[in-house]
Design an enzyme around this catalytic site. Structure first.
Site, PDB file in Angstrom:
ATOM      1  N   GLU A   1      -4.434   6.522  35.399  1.00  0.00           N
ATOM      2  CA  GLU A   1      -3.523   6.686  35.642  1.00  0.00           C
ATOM      3  C   GLU A   1      -3.949   8.173  36.065  1.00  0.00           C
ATOM      4  O   GLU A   1      -4.589   8.925  35.849  1.00  0.00           O
ATOM      5  CB  GLU A   1      -2.384   5.994  35.146  1.00  0.00           C
ATOM      6  CG  GLU A   1      -1.716   4.387  35.630  1.00  0.00           C
ATOM      7  CD  GLU A   1      -0.809   3.574  34.654  1.00  0.00           C
ATOM      8  OE1 GLU A   1      -0.154   4.672  34.829  1.00  0.00           O
ATOM      9  OE2 GLU A   1      -0.426   2.949  34.191  1.00  0.00           O
TER      10      GLU A   1
ATOM     11  N   ASP B   1       8.693  -0.118  36.690  1.00  0.00           N
ATOM     12  CA  ASP B   1       7.629   0.428  35.766  1.00  0.00           C
ATOM     13  C   ASP B   1       7.915   0.637  34.587  1.00  0.00           C
ATOM     14  O   ASP B   1       8.763   0.339  33.206  1.00  0.00           O
ATOM     15  CB  ASP B   1       7.007   1.781  36.530  1.00  0.00           C
ATOM     16  CG  ASP B   1       5.330   1.688  36.558  1.00  0.00           C
ATOM     17  OD1 ASP B   1       4.762   0.643  34.992  1.00  0.00           O
ATOM     18  OD2 ASP B   1       5.230   1.460  36.949  1.00  0.00           O
TER      19      ASP B   1
END
Length: 622
Positions: free
Chosen positions: A507, A302
């Site tokens: 997020e 990521d």
């Protein structure tokens, strides 16, 4: 353009030649033979370049050429110039020309987060977020959305998307819960048909082998491996505490399907499993995913993923690189300071801390995907796909998805007649609330920018506009964003439609322990529904606390994050279509019940998993 023509000429000359020592350039050879031919030709610098993914703002022709960069990405919101199709195409042409100017002419691949449509490109079709699609229980719909998304991504010259997210969200306090199709592993597994839409469906499938059908498809990325939806208290990037059997049953099972369907790549989670960071977990990445599940595509980190292996980000970069690569990461999203990464990885290989066998495994996987994509034969964007961005056909599909994702949770107060379907011929109606006339709010995050934004962020139809287009021309529609006490009563309206919900978030910014309706949503419900018959439509990425206000409502609809085609809401509430959606998540009563999932020993929800009313029948539950 001259560079593009030069490549096409050299390709033509190769195809017309009867003999060539460069077998890897021969499209008639099988993929594994091409890998075996190309890999030994590559220097360590060329191999490490393939393993390096950089952000577009640090990429240019020279960088691509000098560092042999294998992949480039756009962070959401990172766009060329004015975010127009020609600017995208010109930029990608430049990067590709740099990659193809190297001695081996290995093409680069460009990636982007197209997670609910091509959501970074202005004017693209924005589909409902996954939480809503899970309520449709319609894998075919999801596959068609994937196919439409692929065409719109290709319209800007991009060949790779970081989607789908196949997390199983077990706690709505998690700020990424709307990226998950469901709390149910079975529902999530069924929705992996998104991969077929994005990549195409192979006629003769070999499980684990990446597959991309043609230039109208894109490489997909299943994420985030593994357990990201099960962290303690739903805290983003936190620790998932569960035994191996539970991890496999709840969180890993969708990856069985993704790998079997030929997904090209798998992105690792920021989270940990029982205290071990996923970016450092060799057992799960190499032993399980690669060896046991036979995944043959590439594993990608990521954003700054290896930097976060240490408790303090980037505290020991050498350790992070060593641990991450040896765990089985093949492509690292650096994304900006790529020179120190390349230098340190080179040193670690030269000093035998990382084996050449590990490097060759990584590069073989990257090349396998590039060969499967046809990148060596067609590396440049196909300008003919430009017509697909935001096409009316795709917008009609998004409108269908909105209709099918809506969940009717209440229709009529005790002892009263159902409110829905609403009358189109009412003399006067009120539409109220912060989300009634706001494309940005109804799209949510990952739309033009990472965190999203309210307002007219991209073309589309708001819920209010859909209502106005549906009711009779003689119906007076009164809109009030923030109605005060007494307003609704004084209008003499036949009924009111209240549209409230969450602000966009992504997020960790979305982690929330309260899960109350923000933005004056509660006063709006109280001020309107206390004075006139009302339908409340909730725009949110998850269930919110609603039980105390439910008695005020005549009808209640969960619309999730419907995207750019808000007219799909009007299609259903006025009766042109019936409700089809059923809850993909348990709707809790109080936050102190969380986490609360179907199958839990103490299961006392406000609305259970699978609940959903229809206007024509009492109850639909599945």
């Amino acid at each position: 353009m001259e560079r593009r023509l030069g490549f096409l000429l050299s390709l033509s000359l190769f195809i017309s030649s009867a003999v060539s020592l460069e077998l890897y350039k021969d499209p008639t050879q099988n993929v594994e033979a091409r890998i075996r031919d190309l890999l030994p030709r590559m220097t360590l610098a060329e191999k490490i370049g393939q393993m390096t993914q950089i952000e577009r703002t640090v990429a240019n022709y020279s960088v691509m050429k000098d560092y042999h960069i294998g992949t480039v990405l756009s962070r959401v919101g990172s766009v060329p110039g004015g975010n127009t199709i020609p600017e995208w195409l010109n930029m990608i042409d430049e990067f590709q020309s740099g990659a193809l100017s190297t001695r081996l002419q290995i093409p680069m691949v460009y990636g982007i987060d197209a997670v609910h449509g091509h959501n970074t490109a202005y004017g693209a079709t924005i589909f409902p977020h996954n939480v809503g699609l899970g309520c449709t229980r319609d894998p075919n719909l999801v596959q068609r959305i994937g196919a439409a998304t692929a065409l719109e991504v290709r319209a800007t010259g991009i060949q790779y998307t970081f989607a789908p997210c196949i997390a199983t969200c077990r706690d709505p306090r998690w700020g990424r819960c709307y990226e998950s199709y469901s709390e149910s592993t079975d529902v999530v597994r069924s929705m992996t048909d998104m991969i077929y839409g994005l990549q195409g469906e192979p006629a003769n499938r070999t499980a684990g082998v990446p597959f991309v059908a043609n230039s109208g498809k894109v490489a997909a990325c299943a994420k985030h491996f593994v357990g990201d939806g099960g962290t303690v208290n739903g805290i983003n990037e936190n620790n998932t505490v569960i035994d191996y059997e539970g991890l496999v049953k709840i969180h890993m099972a969708p990856y069985f399907d993704a790998v079997a369907k030929g997904v090209s790549s798998v992105m690792l989670s920021f989270s940990s499993w029982n205290g071990v960071k996923m970016h450092a977990n060799k057992f799960l990445v190499t032993e399980v995913l690669k060896n046991h599940l036979k995944f043959q595509g590439f594993v990608i980190s990521d954003w700054y993923g290896i930097d976060k292996i240490t408790v303090v980000k980037h505290a020991n970069y050498t350790f992070s690189i060593l641990t991450g690569i040896n765990a089985g990461i093949d492509v690292v999203i650096v994304p900006y300071d790529f020179i120190p990464f390349i230098s340190e990885l080179t040193r670690l290989v030269n000093e035998n801390y990382i084996s050449m066998e590990r490097i060759d495994d990584a590069v073989s996987r990257i090349l396998r995907v590039k060969f499967a994509m046809g990148m060596f034969e067609q590396p440049y964007p196909d300008y003919s796909y430009s017509k697909f961005l935001g096409s009316q056909t795709h917008r009609a599909l998004a409108r269908e998805a909105v209709r099918k994702s809506l969940v009717l949770l209440k229709n009529g107060k005790d002892g009263s007649q159902p409110l829905l379907p609403l009358s189109k011929s009412a003399a006067k109606i009120i539409v109220a609330g912060s989300h009634a006339d706001d494309i940005g709010n109804q799209c949510g995050a990952w739309t033009i920018s990472w965190q999203g934004h309210n307002g007219s962020v991209t073309p589309g139809t708001t819920i209010l506009e859909g209502i106005k287009h549906t009711v009779s021309p003689s119906t007076e529609v009164i809109f009030e964003r923030d109605p005060q006490p007494g307003f609704a009563k004084g209008q003499g309206a036949d009924y009111a439609i209240v549209v409230v919900g969450e602000s966009p978030y992504a997020e960790s910014a979305g982690d929330n322990n309260d899960l109350t309706i923000p933005l004056n949503g509660i006063p709006t419900i109280q001020n309107v529904c206390g004075e006139v018959k009302c339908l409340v439509i909730l725009i949110s990425g998850r269930p919110l606390v609603i039980e105390p206000y439910l008695p005020l409502m005549d009808a209640f609809v969960a619309a999730w994050l419907p995207g750019s085609q808000g007219a799909g809401v009007a299609d259903v509430i006025f009766g042109d279509y019936d409700f089809e959606g059923t809850l993909s998540r348990t709707w809790f009563r109080r936050v102190d019940q969380l986490p609360l999932n179907i199958g839990d020993p103490s299961y006392d929800p406000l609305f259970p998993f699978g609940f959903g009313l229809r206007m024509t029948t009492p109850l639909l539950s599945r």
